[in-house]
Design a protein around this motif. Sequence first.
Motif, PDB file in Angstrom:
ATOM      1  N   GLY A 192       0.809  -1.203   0.000  1.00  0.00           N
ATOM      2  CA  GLY A 192       0.000   0.000   0.000  1.00  0.00           C
ATOM      3  C   GLY A 192       0.846   1.258   0.000  1.00  0.00           C
ATOM      4  N   SER A 193       0.242   2.370  -0.414  1.00  0.00           N
ATOM      5  CA  SER A 193       0.986   3.629  -0.478  1.00  0.00           C
ATOM      6  C   SER A 193       1.395   4.096   0.914  1.00  0.00           C
ATOM      7  N   LEU A 194       0.560   3.853   1.933  1.00  0.00           N
ATOM      8  CA  LEU A 194       0.930   4.245   3.291  1.00  0.00           C
ATOM      9  C   LEU A 194       2.165   3.493   3.752  1.00  0.00           C
ATOM     10  N   GLY A 195       2.164   2.194   3.510  1.00  0.00           N
ATOM     11  CA  GLY A 195       3.319   1.403   3.903  1.00  0.00           C
ATOM     12  C   GLY A 195       4.576   1.820   3.165  1.00  0.00           C
ATOM     13  N   LYS A 196       4.435   2.089   1.888  1.00  0.00           N
ATOM     14  CA  LYS A 196       5.602   2.474   1.095  1.00  0.00           C
ATOM     15  C   LYS A 196       6.218   3.766   1.608  1.00  0.00           C
ATOM     16  N   GLN A 197       5.397   4.680   2.096  1.00  0.00           N
ATOM     17  CA  GLN A 197       5.947   5.909   2.650  1.00  0.00           C
ATOM     18  C   GLN A 197       6.822   5.637   3.854  1.00  0.00           C
ATOM     19  N   LEU A 198       6.587   4.501   4.500  1.00  0.00           N
ATOM     20  CA  LEU A 198       7.308   4.188   5.721  1.00  0.00           C
ATOM     21  C   LEU A 198       8.540   3.312   5.506  1.00  0.00           C
ATOM     22  N   TYR A 199       8.623   2.637   4.349  1.00  0.00           N
ATOM     23  CA  TYR A 199       9.785   1.752   4.180  1.00  0.00           C
ATOM     24  C   TYR A 199      10.542   1.951   2.870  1.00  0.00           C
ATOM     25  N   LEU A 200       9.919   2.511   1.832  1.00  0.00           N
ATOM     26  CA  LEU A 200      10.570   2.596   0.526  1.00  0.00           C
ATOM     27  C   LEU A 200      11.697   3.629   0.544  1.00  0.00           C
ATOM     28  N   ARG A 201      12.857   3.213   0.054  1.00  0.00           N
ATOM     29  CA  ARG A 201      14.023   4.097   0.022  1.00  0.00           C
ATOM     30  C   ARG A 201      14.442   4.384  -1.418  1.00  0.00           C
ATOM     31  N   VAL A 202      15.252   5.404  -1.561  1.00  0.00           N
ATOM     32  CA  VAL A 202      15.762   5.770  -2.880  1.00  0.00           C
ATOM     33  C   VAL A 202      16.500   4.599  -3.512  1.00  0.00           C
ATOM     34  N   SER A 203      17.181   3.797  -2.691  1.00  0.00           N
ATOM     35  CA  SER A 203      17.921   2.641  -3.207  1.00  0.00           C
ATOM     36  C   SER A 203      17.010   1.600  -3.849  1.00  0.00           C
ATOM     37  N   ASP A 204      15.712   1.648  -3.534  1.00  0.00           N
ATOM     38  CA  ASP A 204      14.760   0.728  -4.165  1.00  0.00           C
ATOM     39  C   ASP A 204      14.333   1.210  -5.543  1.00  0.00           C
ATOM     40  N   LEU A 205      14.671   2.460  -5.875  1.00  0.00           N
ATOM     41  CA  LEU A 205      14.153   3.078  -7.092  1.00  0.00           C
ATOM     42  C   LEU A 205      15.205   3.344  -8.159  1.00  0.00           C
ATOM     43  N   TYR A 206      16.303   3.977  -7.771  1.00  0.00           N
ATOM     44  CA  TYR A 206      17.228   4.461  -8.789  1.00  0.00           C
ATOM     45  C   TYR A 206      17.899   3.355  -9.618  1.00  0.00           C
ATOM     46  N   PRO A 207      18.144   2.129  -9.084  1.00  0.00           N
ATOM     47  CA  PRO A 207      18.805   1.119  -9.926  1.00  0.00           C
ATOM     48  C   PRO A 207      18.014   0.746 -11.180  1.00  0.00           C
ATOM     49  N   HIS A 208      16.713   1.040 -11.202  1.00  0.00           N
ATOM     50  CA  HIS A 208      15.900   0.721 -12.374  1.00  0.00           C
ATOM     51  C   HIS A 208      16.045   1.767 -13.477  1.00  0.00           C
ATOM     52  N   ASN A 209      16.684   2.873 -13.170  1.00  0.00           N
ATOM     53  CA  ASN A 209      16.881   3.938 -14.149  1.00  0.00           C
ATOM     54  C   ASN A 209      18.271   3.859 -14.778  1.00  0.00           C
ATOM     55  N   ALA A 210      18.405   4.554 -15.909  1.00  0.00           N
ATOM     56  CA  ALA A 210      19.728   4.720 -16.508  1.00  0.00           C
ATOM     57  C   ALA A 210      20.557   5.632 -15.604  1.00  0.00           C
ATOM     58  N   CYS A 211      21.827   5.724 -15.876  1.00  0.00           N
ATOM     59  CA  CYS A 211      22.724   6.523 -15.043  1.00  0.00           C
ATOM     60  C   CYS A 211      23.467   7.529 -15.922  1.00  0.00           C
ATOM     61  N   THR A 283      18.216   7.384   1.562  1.00  0.00           N
ATOM     62  CA  THR A 283      17.152   8.343   1.889  1.00  0.00           C
ATOM     63  C   THR A 283      15.776   7.720   1.668  1.00  0.00           C
ATOM     64  N   MET A 284      14.840   8.008   2.569  1.00  0.00           N
ATOM     65  CA  MET A 284      13.470   7.548   2.384  1.00  0.00           C
ATOM     66  C   MET A 284      12.892   8.208   1.134  1.00  0.00           C
ATOM     67  N   ALA A 285      12.140   7.432   0.356  1.00  0.00           N
ATOM     68  CA  ALA A 285      11.565   7.948  -0.883  1.00  0.00           C
ATOM     69  C   ALA A 285      10.652   9.136  -0.624  1.00  0.00           C
ATOM     70  N   VAL A 286       9.900   9.089   0.471  1.00  0.00           N
ATOM     71  CA  VAL A 286       8.978  10.181   0.762  1.00  0.00           C
ATOM     72  C   VAL A 286       9.747  11.468   1.057  1.00  0.00           C
ATOM     73  N   HIS A 287      10.956  11.363   1.620  1.00  0.00           N
ATOM     74  CA  HIS A 287      11.781  12.546   1.860  1.00  0.00           C
ATOM     75  C   HIS A 287      12.323  13.100   0.543  1.00  0.00           C
ATOM     76  N   ALA A 288      12.663  12.211  -0.380  1.00  0.00           N
ATOM     77  CA  ALA A 288      13.106  12.661  -1.711  1.00  0.00           C
ATOM     78  C   ALA A 288      11.993  13.430  -2.398  1.00  0.00           C
ATOM     79  N   LEU A 289      10.762  12.956  -2.243  1.00  0.00           N
ATOM     80  CA  LEU A 289       9.617  13.660  -2.830  1.00  0.00           C
ATOM     81  C   LEU A 289       9.479  15.050  -2.223  1.00  0.00           C
ATOM     82  N   GLU A 290       9.669  15.153  -0.927  1.00  0.00           N
ATOM     83  CA  GLU A 290       9.559  16.449  -0.250  1.00  0.00           C
ATOM     84  C   GLU A 290      10.589  17.431  -0.795  1.00  0.00           C
ATOM     85  N   ILE A 291      11.811  16.956  -1.041  1.00  0.00           N
ATOM     86  CA  ILE A 291      12.860  17.820  -1.599  1.00  0.00           C
ATOM     87  C   ILE A 291      12.461  18.295  -2.991  1.00  0.00           C
ATOM     88  N   MET A 292      11.959  17.370  -3.814  1.00  0.00           N
ATOM     89  CA  MET A 292      11.533  17.748  -5.169  1.00  0.00           C
ATOM     90  C   MET A 292      10.436  18.800  -5.130  1.00  0.00           C
TER      91      MET A 292
END
Length: 324
Positions: A192-211, A283-292
């Motif tokens: 769920g989106s609530l749970g993801k805000q509490l555990y999802l980190r940037v490291s779970d996301l960026y490896p799927h992108n190009a560099c 970094t927590m993904a939700v914190h990255a969103l806040e910075i953006m």
Amino acid sequence: MKAAENIILSTARETIDIEVATLQDLKNSLDEGFIATVEAIYHSPGRVILTGIGKSAIVAQKIVATLNSTGTPAIFLHAADAIHGDLGMVQTHDVVICLSKSGETPEIKVLVPLVKNMGSMLIGMVSNKASYLAKQARYILHTPIDKEADPNNLAPTASTTAQMAMGDALATSLCALRGFSPRDFAQFHPGGSLGKQLYLRVSDLYPHNACPKVSPDTNLKRTILEITSKRLGATAVVDEQEKVLGIVTDGDLRRMLERMDNWTDVQAKDIMTVQPKSVSEHTMAVHALEIMRNHSISQLLVVNEDERYVGVVHLHDLIREGIM
């Protein structure tokens, strides 16, 4: 205002007023029976079984979902099914909570002695303290009801509101006793989106992108090709040790076109934004969103523990994961 509109609004407001009054009565009715029920569930080695008939059965299912999601193992058992074979799911150490407004329905009267004979603790969530269910239960969760909210005082409305609120009060009280934390909540809501805000980190996301990356001396054409080919709207500018020197975004290219007439000798270092916003891969993904959001940007550079550039996290990653 038309007559029909007056009827609609006055009925709706009266309904809400009745249910608000019901909840206030419920709040004032909380007593030793509620405390004893919470403590019994807290100390029980078994599960919580919730049962009922009709609308009470539907409310029981919701309470089961709330208990399970907040760390209290719970199972729903329809009262009619229980007396036709499903009673086998009830174990001696389970706490059985039976929901019934009247406490006098035929199915409840059949079920109650069967539960007690199995040695399970019986809790009655009931409006009528003088009812069969109330008299047979170990503890009573009293849900007082003056009248239903519908115009005929017949349809379960205020009574089910009280039951629902009582279930929430049980779940939250158990949470408080257990010290149930946001991290615990995330364990039960990994998708769920609530749970993801509490555990999802940037490291779970960026490896799927190009560099995307270029050196400071990379010419304009190769810089544009790097941005275009990696499809992230930007490229990092890094030194030989992979330390971030700057970033070149689509916006930087547009601003270059506005201020320069000759692009022949332009290099990445001439148009890059220095000291770009970056985050650690932990970094927590939700914190990255806040910075953006705070800086009105759509991507962040990601660095590891050695401050070396490792990739990009994009706003689209967060949208895809349901963080926003």
